[in-house]
Design a protein around this motif. Structure first.
Motif, PDB file in Angstrom:
ATOM      1  N   PHE A 238       0.840  -1.195   0.000  1.00 39.20           N
ATOM      2  CA  PHE A 238       0.000   0.000   0.000  1.00 39.20           C
ATOM      3  C   PHE A 238       0.872   1.241   0.000  1.00 39.20           C
ATOM      4  N   ARG A 239       0.406   2.270  -0.773  1.00 37.42           N
ATOM      5  CA  ARG A 239       1.151   3.518  -0.837  1.00 37.42           C
ATOM      6  C   ARG A 239       0.191   4.681  -0.552  1.00 37.42           C
ATOM      7  N   ALA A 240       0.575   5.475   0.370  1.00 38.40           N
ATOM      8  CA  ALA A 240      -0.274   6.628   0.731  1.00 38.40           C
ATOM      9  C   ALA A 240      -0.261   7.651  -0.393  1.00 38.40           C
ATOM     10  N   LEU A 241      -1.457   8.227  -0.708  1.00 40.28           N
ATOM     11  CA  LEU A 241      -1.565   9.250  -1.738  1.00 40.28           C
ATOM     12  C   LEU A 241      -1.398  10.632  -1.116  1.00 40.28           C
ATOM     13  N   ASP A 242      -0.850  11.530  -1.918  1.00 42.86           N
ATOM     14  CA  ASP A 242      -0.714  12.894  -1.405  1.00 42.86           C
ATOM     15  C   ASP A 242      -2.063  13.599  -1.467  1.00 42.86           C
TER      16      ASP A 242
ATOM     17  N   THR B 291      -3.559  14.631  -4.973  1.00 42.31           N
ATOM     18  CA  THR B 291      -4.133  13.522  -5.754  1.00 42.31           C
ATOM     19  C   THR B 291      -5.482  13.113  -5.194  1.00 42.31           C
TER      20      THR B 291
END
Length: 336
Positions: A1-5, A8
């Protein structure tokens, strides 16, 4: 999982809201299109009309399919517009499809009133042919009589035939509002339930119509006929004429069957010329095409009547051959 800024996330959130709003609009459209409940949004009607008028070639077909979630036939779209009261079920779609104007502009109507008709009649350069015995031969219902025929008999047994055409160019200046209007329309259109004239009725059925007993402007072609029925040289004149009578094809045919009728000598002379003209054309290689004249009429009550006329009568031959002859002579004159 990658956190979105955050940026975005904001963009995606806005897109999601737009999609949800579009879906709400779509469901409202489906509800209105299927039930007629609610008020259509601005633009819906014109887009549906485009689908009806242009079918598979409409640029709005995909939009309608996307809104409905299924293919929609032009017939179904048309029924929706009729049910909604936007169109009558008997609306003449071809007029809308071809963007044909059914009414005249105020400028065009006003221009008719500006025609100095009496001054044109008094033009000294015009030949006064009001003494010539001229008649029109048309369908009984015709109001815009634009051509007439005549005969002058001479004591030596010869005669002079005449073909007289309304001088429209004298009534309508080149480049005028009426000229532009006629140019855009190109022709009068005749339908089963209506006629859309090229020129306002005040002109086409008034000053430009060769009505009995009325002085009218014409271009006249006169041609001498000798004892053997041979045609001589033709001449063209800018004239003023006064037709004596309006005859229908049926009346003219009846007169040609009655030698004692006062008009028989005139019509018979014209028929003899017309018959010889037809023989000459056929001998020269012209095609003889027998067309049926199918007349369809619709009453204001919606009743339809259909009649078929063979158009092989002597009166029809007389008129058609003299008109072909006049046109051919005009062509020779222009070529010369």
């Amino acid at each position: 999982f990658r956190a979105l800024d955050a940026e975005t996330i904001a963009v995606r959130g806005a897109e999601t809201q737009k999609e949800e709003a579009r879906e709400v609009d779509r469901l409202e459209f489906v509800s209105w299109f299927t039930t007629g409940l609610g008020e259509p949004e601005a633009g819906w009607i014109s887009r549906i009309q485009d689908v009806v008028l242009n079918g598979e070639h409409s640029k709005e077909t995909r939009w309608l399919e996307r809104m409905m979630g299924e293919a929609v036939t032009p017939k179904r779209a048309f029924d929706r517009l009729v049910t909604q009261g936007i169109w009558d079920r008997h609306v003449f779609l071809d007029l809308s499809r071809e963007a044909i104007e059914t009414q005249f502009s105020q400028a065009a109507l006003a221009s008719v009133q500006d025609i100095a008709f009496d001054d044109l009649l008094a033009d000294a350069s015009r030949e006064d042919l009001r003494h010539v015995d001229a008649v029109t031969i048309d369908d009984a219902s015709t109001k815009d009589m634009d051509d007439a025929v005549s005969v002058q008999f001479f004591e030596d047994g010869t005669c002079q035939i005449g073909v007289h055409i309304t001088d429209v160019a004298a009534l309508i200046p080149i480049g005028s509002v009426l000229d532009e209007e006629a140019s855009q329309r190109a022709a009068s259109l005749y339908f089963a339930d209506q006629k859309i004239p090229m020129l306002p009725a005040e002109l086409s059925e008034g000053m430009g119509s060769l009505q009995p007993g009325k002085d009218r402007l014409a271009i006249s072609m006169l041609c001498h006929v000798d004892h053997e029925g041979q045609l001589g040289e033709t001449q063209f004149l800018r004239s003023v004429i006064r037709c004596r009578e309006k005859l229908s094809y049926d009346v003219a045919d009846a007169i040609l069957d009655e030698p004692t009728h006062p008009r028989y000598p005139m019509l018979n002379a014209l028929f003899q010329v017309g018959e010889q003209l037809l023989i000459n054309r056929i001998d020269a290689g012209a095609l003889s095409v027998a067309n049926l004249n199918r007349r369809v009429e619709v009453t204001p009550e919606g009743e339809v009547s259909v009649s078929i006329q063979t158009r092989h009568s002597r009166a029809d031959l007389l008129v058609s051959e003299l008109m072909v002859f006049a046109n051919a002579e005009v062509g020779r004159w222009c070529a010369a």
